[in-house]
Design a protein around this motif. Structure first.
Motif, PDB file in Angstrom:
ATOM      1  N   SER A  87       0.592  -0.916  -0.257  1.00 43.40           N
ATOM      2  CA  SER A  87       0.295   0.146   0.233  1.00 43.40           C
ATOM      3  C   SER A  87       0.785   1.377  -0.345  1.00 43.40           C
ATOM      4  CB  SER A  87      -1.360   0.103   1.496  1.00 43.40           C
ATOM      5  OG  SER A  87       0.151   0.330   3.313  1.00 43.40           O
ATOM      6  N   PRO A  88      -0.052   2.548  -0.549  1.00 43.36           N
ATOM      7  CA  PRO A  88       0.898   3.117  -0.562  1.00 43.36           C
ATOM      8  C   PRO A  88       2.133   4.155   0.887  1.00 43.36           C
ATOM      9  CG  PRO A  88      -0.453   4.188  -1.791  1.00 43.36           C
ATOM     10  CD  PRO A  88      -1.062   2.763  -0.962  1.00 43.36           C
ATOM     11  N   MET A  89       1.434   3.810   2.043  1.00 32.71           N
ATOM     12  CA  MET A  89       2.099   4.061   3.262  1.00 32.71           C
ATOM     13  C   MET A  89       3.148   2.806   3.813  1.00 32.71           C
ATOM     14  SD  MET A  89       0.591   3.688   7.430  1.00 32.71           S
ATOM     15  CE  MET A  89       0.217   2.003   7.296  1.00 32.71           C
ATOM     16  N   TYR A  90       3.421   1.886   3.290  1.00 29.64           N
ATOM     17  CA  TYR A  90       4.264   0.833   3.456  1.00 29.64           C
ATOM     18  C   TYR A  90       5.353   1.250   2.056  1.00 29.64           C
ATOM     19  CZ  TYR A  90       1.503  -0.937   7.076  1.00 29.64           C
ATOM     20  OH  TYR A  90       0.824  -1.242   7.913  1.00 29.64           O
ATOM     21  N   PHE A  91       4.692   1.814   1.236  1.00 36.26           N
ATOM     22  CA  PHE A  91       5.950   2.163  -0.114  1.00 36.26           C
ATOM     23  C   PHE A  91       6.642   3.148   0.529  1.00 36.26           C
ATOM     24  CE2 PHE A  91       6.221   4.806  -4.117  1.00 36.26           C
ATOM     25  CZ  PHE A  91       7.602   3.880  -4.743  1.00 36.26           C
ATOM     26  N   PHE A  92       6.374   4.446   0.913  1.00 32.55           N
ATOM     27  CA  PHE A  92       6.586   5.455   1.657  1.00 32.55           C
ATOM     28  C   PHE A  92       7.829   4.777   2.523  1.00 32.55           C
ATOM     29  CE2 PHE A  92       3.326   8.032   0.233  1.00 32.55           C
ATOM     30  CZ  PHE A  92       4.272   8.488  -1.122  1.00 32.55           C
ATOM     31  N   LEU A  93       7.434   3.525   3.454  1.00 31.81           N
ATOM     32  CA  LEU A  93       7.956   4.086   4.527  1.00 31.81           C
ATOM     33  C   LEU A  93       8.936   3.109   4.299  1.00 31.81           C
ATOM     34  CD1 LEU A  93       8.659   2.801   7.479  1.00 31.81           C
ATOM     35  CD2 LEU A  93       6.722   0.578   7.510  1.00 31.81           C
ATOM     36  N   ARG A  94       8.876   2.087   3.237  1.00 28.19           N
ATOM     37  CA  ARG A  94      10.354   1.451   2.649  1.00 28.19           C
ATOM     38  C   ARG A  94      11.865   2.059   2.288  1.00 28.19           C
ATOM     39  NH1 ARG A  94       7.463  -1.800  -0.245  1.00 28.19           N
ATOM     40  NH2 ARG A  94       7.696  -0.828  -2.500  1.00 28.19           N
ATOM     41  N   TYR A 111      -9.139   7.496  -1.459  1.00 26.81           N
ATOM     42  CA  TYR A 111      -8.015   7.596  -1.064  1.00 26.81           C
ATOM     43  C   TYR A 111      -7.537   6.731  -2.370  1.00 26.81           C
ATOM     44  CZ  TYR A 111      -3.644   5.097   1.528  1.00 26.81           C
ATOM     45  OH  TYR A 111      -2.431   4.453   1.335  1.00 26.81           O
ATOM     46  N   SER A 112      -7.825   5.283  -2.844  1.00 27.63           N
ATOM     47  CA  SER A 112      -7.168   4.190  -3.544  1.00 27.63           C
ATOM     48  C   SER A 112      -6.551   5.613  -4.893  1.00 27.63           C
ATOM     49  CB  SER A 112      -8.008   2.850  -3.461  1.00 27.63           C
ATOM     50  OG  SER A 112      -9.339   3.373  -4.109  1.00 27.63           O
ATOM     51  N   LEU A 113      -8.308   6.154  -5.536  1.00 22.60           N
ATOM     52  CA  LEU A 113      -8.137   6.429  -6.487  1.00 22.60           C
ATOM     53  C   LEU A 113      -6.667   7.475  -6.661  1.00 22.60           C
ATOM     54  CD1 LEU A 113      -9.241   7.040  -9.940  1.00 22.60           C
ATOM     55  CD2 LEU A 113     -10.866   9.167  -8.910  1.00 22.60           C
ATOM     56  N   ILE A 114      -6.809   8.490  -5.620  1.00 25.00           N
ATOM     57  CA  ILE A 114      -5.986  10.075  -5.332  1.00 25.00           C
ATOM     58  C   ILE A 114      -4.295   8.650  -5.350  1.00 25.00           C
ATOM     59  CG2 ILE A 114      -4.710  11.747  -3.728  1.00 25.00           C
ATOM     60  CD1 ILE A 114      -8.576  11.968  -3.340  1.00 25.00           C
ATOM     61  N   MET A 115      -3.777   8.228  -4.216  1.00 21.97           N
ATOM     62  CA  MET A 115      -3.167   7.310  -3.969  1.00 21.97           C
ATOM     63  C   MET A 115      -2.343   7.029  -4.663  1.00 21.97           C
ATOM     64  SD  MET A 115      -1.829   9.555  -1.632  1.00 21.97           S
ATOM     65  CE  MET A 115       0.356   8.539  -1.238  1.00 21.97           C
ATOM     66  N   SER A 116      -2.709   6.489  -6.113  1.00 17.54           N
ATOM     67  CA  SER A 116      -2.277   5.668  -7.358  1.00 17.54           C
ATOM     68  C   SER A 116      -0.701   5.272  -6.840  1.00 17.54           C
ATOM     69  CB  SER A 116      -2.714   6.672  -8.721  1.00 17.54           C
ATOM     70  OG  SER A 116      -2.062   7.312  -8.787  1.00 17.54           O
ATOM     71  N   ARG A 117      -0.673   4.608  -7.694  1.00 17.11           N
ATOM     72  CA  ARG A 117       1.349   3.908  -6.993  1.00 17.11           C
ATOM     73  C   ARG A 117       1.890   5.015  -8.141  1.00 17.11           C
ATOM     74  NH1 ARG A 117       4.393  -0.256  -6.213  1.00 17.11           N
ATOM     75  NH2 ARG A 117       6.306  -0.485  -7.346  1.00 17.11           N
ATOM     76  N   GLY A 118       1.332   5.483  -9.561  1.00 23.88           N
ATOM     77  CA  GLY A 118       1.994   6.528 -10.319  1.00 23.88           C
ATOM     78  C   GLY A 118       2.153   7.690  -9.397  1.00 23.88           C
ATOM     79  N   LEU A 119       1.138   7.774  -8.322  1.00 20.74           N
ATOM     80  CA  LEU A 119       1.540   9.685  -7.540  1.00 20.74           C
ATOM     81  C   LEU A 119       2.839   9.349  -6.222  1.00 20.74           C
ATOM     82  CD1 LEU A 119       0.448  12.247  -6.526  1.00 20.74           C
ATOM     83  CD2 LEU A 119      -0.985  11.014  -5.255  1.00 20.74           C
ATOM     84  N   CYS A 120       2.551   8.434  -6.019  1.00 21.86           N
ATOM     85  CA  CYS A 120       3.631   7.908  -5.061  1.00 21.86           C
ATOM     86  C   CYS A 120       5.296   7.747  -5.770  1.00 21.86           C
ATOM     87  CB  CYS A 120       3.317   6.724  -4.500  1.00 21.86           C
ATOM     88  SG  CYS A 120       1.763   6.238  -3.764  1.00 21.86           S
TER      89      CYS A 120
END
Length: 332
Positions: A81-88, A156-165
């Motif tokens: 998920s985006p949160m753990y993508f940023f954590l990584r 949330y899922s629409l805004i925090m897409s993988r592309g945006l992250c």
């Protein structure tokens, strides 16, 4: 004379042996002169060995814990998920951040030799300030992720897409890199014609400016502009985000929902508090004109202690990370 080099030329010189940039009309300064980090030379042999042992243990903890966090969030599908993508990405940054200073510190404590080459000092300062700035921007991205998840969960899922992250992470690197390259060039084209002894454990901007025998007004302007843009502005954005998050949480009718919402933010809040709290103490102490010894020991806190505790905060406060860690280690 090579004083009119393009700013990017210094970065290429960080990884090769070249001619040191000089300014017209100032004394020559050869790359072979280098600096001496006095933080390693004012200890007895026994104290140096003890410091080596302690910091080696800290470094191993940082490498192991942050690598585990990065591995867990990459391998466990429940953490994609985006949160753990940023954590990584934060864990990766923490490994790089400490690796800029700690290996040199370990060698210095073991050999009691604080010498560092001119280009080595420039490279260390550049990567230290760059990675620190990127961490600040990444913490803002994580705050925005929490804000979206709690304040606008339906989108949330629409805004925090993988592309945006991915764009947020890459954008942080692309914004910081040229700015800190410019600051590095600006600092290391100053004439260091007085003492070359740095009262510090690593090369940082303030102690280097103290050694310059030229007017450093514009260097200080650039330093505090960078602090304003990459440290203070992200902090205010995080505060604004959490102000709105807390307002939404307090309006939730269910106490259970409020606890769940707060728990999803607690780890990030802990990391932000630790990072910005230690940085604030550093700069308040510097403005109070305490001794250089105080500054150098406090600097160890945000460069070493903070990266060591971040994985602990996330693993202890986050149930999903603990469950994923148990699965990875096959603990039942």
């Amino acid at each position: 004379m090579v004083g009119d080099q393009h700013p990017l030329s210094l970065l290429f010189g960080l990884f090769s042996v070249g001619i040191l940039p000089q300014r017209k009309g100032l004394e020559n300064y050869t790359a072979g002169s280098g600096f001496t980090l006095l933080g390693f030379t004012d200890h007895s042999s026994l104290q140096g060995f003890l410091c080596f042992t302690v910091f080696l243990a800290i470094y191993l903890v940082i490498l192991t814990s942050n690598s585990l966090i990065a591995l867990i969030t990459a391998m466990d599908s429940s953490l994609h998920s985006p949160m753990y993508f940023f954590l990584r990405n934060l864990s990766f940054l923490e490994i790089c951040y400490t690796s800029v200073t700690l290996p040199k510190m370990l060698l210095g404590f073991l050999t009691e030799d604080g010498r560092i080459s001119f280009l080595g000092c420039a490279a260390q300062m550049y990567f230290l300030v760059s990675l620190g700035s990127i961490v600040c921007l990444l913490l803002v991205a994580m705050a925005y992720d929490r804000y979206t998840a709690i304040c606008d969960p339906l989108h949330y899922s629409l805004i925090m897409s993988r592309g945006l992250c991915i764009r947020l992470v890459l954008g942080s690197w692309l914004v910081v890199t040229p700015v800190q390259a410019g600051q590095t060039y600006q600092v290391f084209t100053l004439p260091f014609c007085a003492s070359h002894d740095l009262h510090h454990f690593f090369c940082d901007v303030p102690p280097l400016l103290e050694l310059a025998c030229a007017d450093t007004f514009w260097n200080e302007v650039m330093l505090y502009t960078i602090i304003l843009v990459f440290v203070m502005l992200p902090f205010f954005l995080i505060v604004i985000s959490y102000g709105k998050i807390i307002r939404v949480i307090l309006k939730m009718p269910s106490a259970l929902d409020r606890r769940k919402a707060f728990s999803t933010c607690s780890s990030h809040l802990g990391v932000v508090s630790l990072f910005y709290g230690s940085a604030t103490v550093i700069y308040l102490k510097r403005w109070s004109r305490d001794s250089a010894d105080t500054d150098k020991y406090l600097a160890l806190f945000y460069t070493i202690v903070t990266p060591m505790f971040n994985p602990v905060i996330y693993s202890l406060r986050n149930k999903e990370v603990r469950i994923a860690l148990n699965r990875l280690l096959s603990i039942k």
